[in-house]
Design a protein around this motif. Structure first.
Motif, PDB file in Angstrom:
ATOM      1  N   HIS A  78      35.997  41.951  42.830  1.00 22.26           N
ATOM      2  CA  HIS A  78      37.221  42.717  43.049  1.00 22.26           C
ATOM      3  C   HIS A  78      37.083  43.805  44.114  1.00 22.26           C
ATOM      4  O   HIS A  78      38.079  44.223  44.703  1.00 22.26           O
ATOM      5  CB  HIS A  78      37.662  43.360  41.735  1.00 22.26           C
ATOM      6  CG  HIS A  78      37.864  42.374  40.636  1.00 22.26           C
ATOM      7  ND1 HIS A  78      39.027  41.660  40.475  1.00 22.26           N
ATOM      8  CD2 HIS A  78      37.021  41.949  39.664  1.00 22.26           C
ATOM      9  CE1 HIS A  78      38.904  40.854  39.432  1.00 22.26           C
ATOM     10  NE2 HIS A  78      37.696  41.002  38.928  1.00 22.26           N
ATOM     11  N   TYR A  79      35.854  44.278  44.333  1.00 27.36           N
ATOM     12  CA  TYR A  79      35.599  45.358  45.289  1.00 27.36           C
ATOM     13  C   TYR A  79      34.373  45.040  46.125  1.00 27.36           C
ATOM     14  O   TYR A  79      33.376  44.535  45.600  1.00 27.36           O
ATOM     15  CB  TYR A  79      35.349  46.685  44.563  1.00 27.36           C
ATOM     16  CG  TYR A  79      36.569  47.237  43.867  1.00 27.36           C
ATOM     17  CD1 TYR A  79      37.438  48.089  44.529  1.00 27.36           C
ATOM     18  CD2 TYR A  79      36.836  46.920  42.544  1.00 27.36           C
ATOM     19  CE1 TYR A  79      38.567  48.603  43.882  1.00 27.36           C
ATOM     20  CE2 TYR A  79      37.949  47.413  41.892  1.00 27.36           C
ATOM     21  CZ  TYR A  79      38.809  48.256  42.568  1.00 27.36           C
ATOM     22  OH  TYR A  79      39.916  48.753  41.932  1.00 27.36           O
ATOM     23  N   ALA A 111      37.435  50.705  33.971  1.00 27.00           N
ATOM     24  CA  ALA A 111      38.355  49.910  34.773  1.00 27.00           C
ATOM     25  C   ALA A 111      39.417  49.330  33.858  1.00 27.00           C
ATOM     26  O   ALA A 111      39.196  49.175  32.655  1.00 27.00           O
ATOM     27  CB  ALA A 111      37.608  48.792  35.489  1.00 27.00           C
ATOM     28  N   SER A 113      42.229  46.051  33.455  1.00 24.97           N
ATOM     29  CA  SER A 113      42.483  44.696  33.946  1.00 24.97           C
ATOM     30  C   SER A 113      43.831  44.211  33.451  1.00 24.97           C
ATOM     31  O   SER A 113      44.298  44.618  32.393  1.00 24.97           O
ATOM     32  CB  SER A 113      41.374  43.738  33.510  1.00 24.97           C
ATOM     33  OG  SER A 113      41.341  43.629  32.108  1.00 24.97           O
ATOM     34  N   ARG A 118      43.421  40.653  37.430  1.00 23.08           N
ATOM     35  CA  ARG A 118      43.282  41.704  38.445  1.00 23.08           C
ATOM     36  C   ARG A 118      42.605  42.907  37.810  1.00 23.08           C
ATOM     37  O   ARG A 118      42.872  43.248  36.668  1.00 23.08           O
ATOM     38  CB  ARG A 118      44.664  42.081  38.978  1.00 23.08           C
ATOM     39  CG  ARG A 118      44.650  42.879  40.255  1.00 23.08           C
ATOM     40  CD  ARG A 118      46.045  42.971  40.869  1.00 23.08           C
ATOM     41  NE  ARG A 118      47.076  43.192  39.866  1.00 23.08           N
ATOM     42  CZ  ARG A 118      47.564  44.387  39.533  1.00 23.08           C
ATOM     43  NH1 ARG A 118      47.125  45.461  40.121  1.00 23.08           N
ATOM     44  NH2 ARG A 118      48.497  44.499  38.613  1.00 23.08           N
ATOM     45  N   GLU A 120      41.273  47.054  38.302  1.00 20.93           N
ATOM     46  CA  GLU A 120      41.353  48.292  39.067  1.00 20.93           C
ATOM     47  C   GLU A 120      40.500  49.349  38.390  1.00 20.93           C
ATOM     48  O   GLU A 120      40.595  49.573  37.187  1.00 20.93           O
ATOM     49  CB  GLU A 120      42.801  48.774  39.183  1.00 20.93           C
ATOM     50  CG  GLU A 120      42.927  49.905  40.170  1.00 20.93           C
ATOM     51  CD  GLU A 120      44.359  50.171  40.581  1.00 20.93           C
ATOM     52  OE1 GLU A 120      44.681  51.351  40.750  1.00 20.93           O
ATOM     53  OE2 GLU A 120      45.133  49.209  40.734  1.00 20.93           O
TER      54      GLU A 120
END
Length: 135
Positions: A78-79, A111, A113, A118, A120
């Motif tokens: 994701h990052y 985080a 989800s 997804r 974040e």
């Protein structure tokens, strides 16, 4: 009141707390006192690299205010490492260190989800210094 959660307890908001040994009951609001034992602090990411041989893990060097620590996080899908450097993230500071893929992890980042996968990272602005306690 409810069963004891396992090591991969998922909260209703989809925030995942893994290996939080300080949390013994997190199923509902009545477990707040146990959840409060987790020391949540702001950490500034100083360096980030991929963990060799692991496509999902990033190795983060973070400043948690009074010291520098290493955190291994399953966020590499994701990052990128470059996206992480300089960010101020929220970490659980008082976890027992654990080895993941041969690397020592001295905390855990938070985080959120979504149902579609997804992810974040929970973060704060640069106005909040590293080491600040999350209340």
């Amino acid at each position: 009141m409810g069963k004891k959660p396992n090591k991969n307890t998922k909260l209703k908001s989809n925030i995942v707390l893994r290996k939080c040994g300080a949390v013994s009951c997190i199923n509902n609001i009545q477990g707040f006192c146990d959840f409060a034992k987790c020391e949540l602090v702001v950490a500034k990411v100083l360096e980030a690299d991929r963990v060799k041989g692991a496509d999902r893990l990033l190795k983060l060097q973070v400043n948690v205010g009074d010291e520098q620590r290493q955190i291994i996080a399953g966020i590499a899908q994701h990052y990128t490492p470059e996206e992480m450097v300089g960010r101020r993230i929220i970490v659980v500071k008082n976890l027992k260190p654990a080895k993941l893929r041969g690397e020592l992890s001295q905390g855990m980042l938070l985080a959120a989800s979504t149902p579609d996968g997804r992810l974040e990272i929970v973060s704060v602005s640069n106005n909040i210094p590293a080491g600040s306690r999350v209340k």
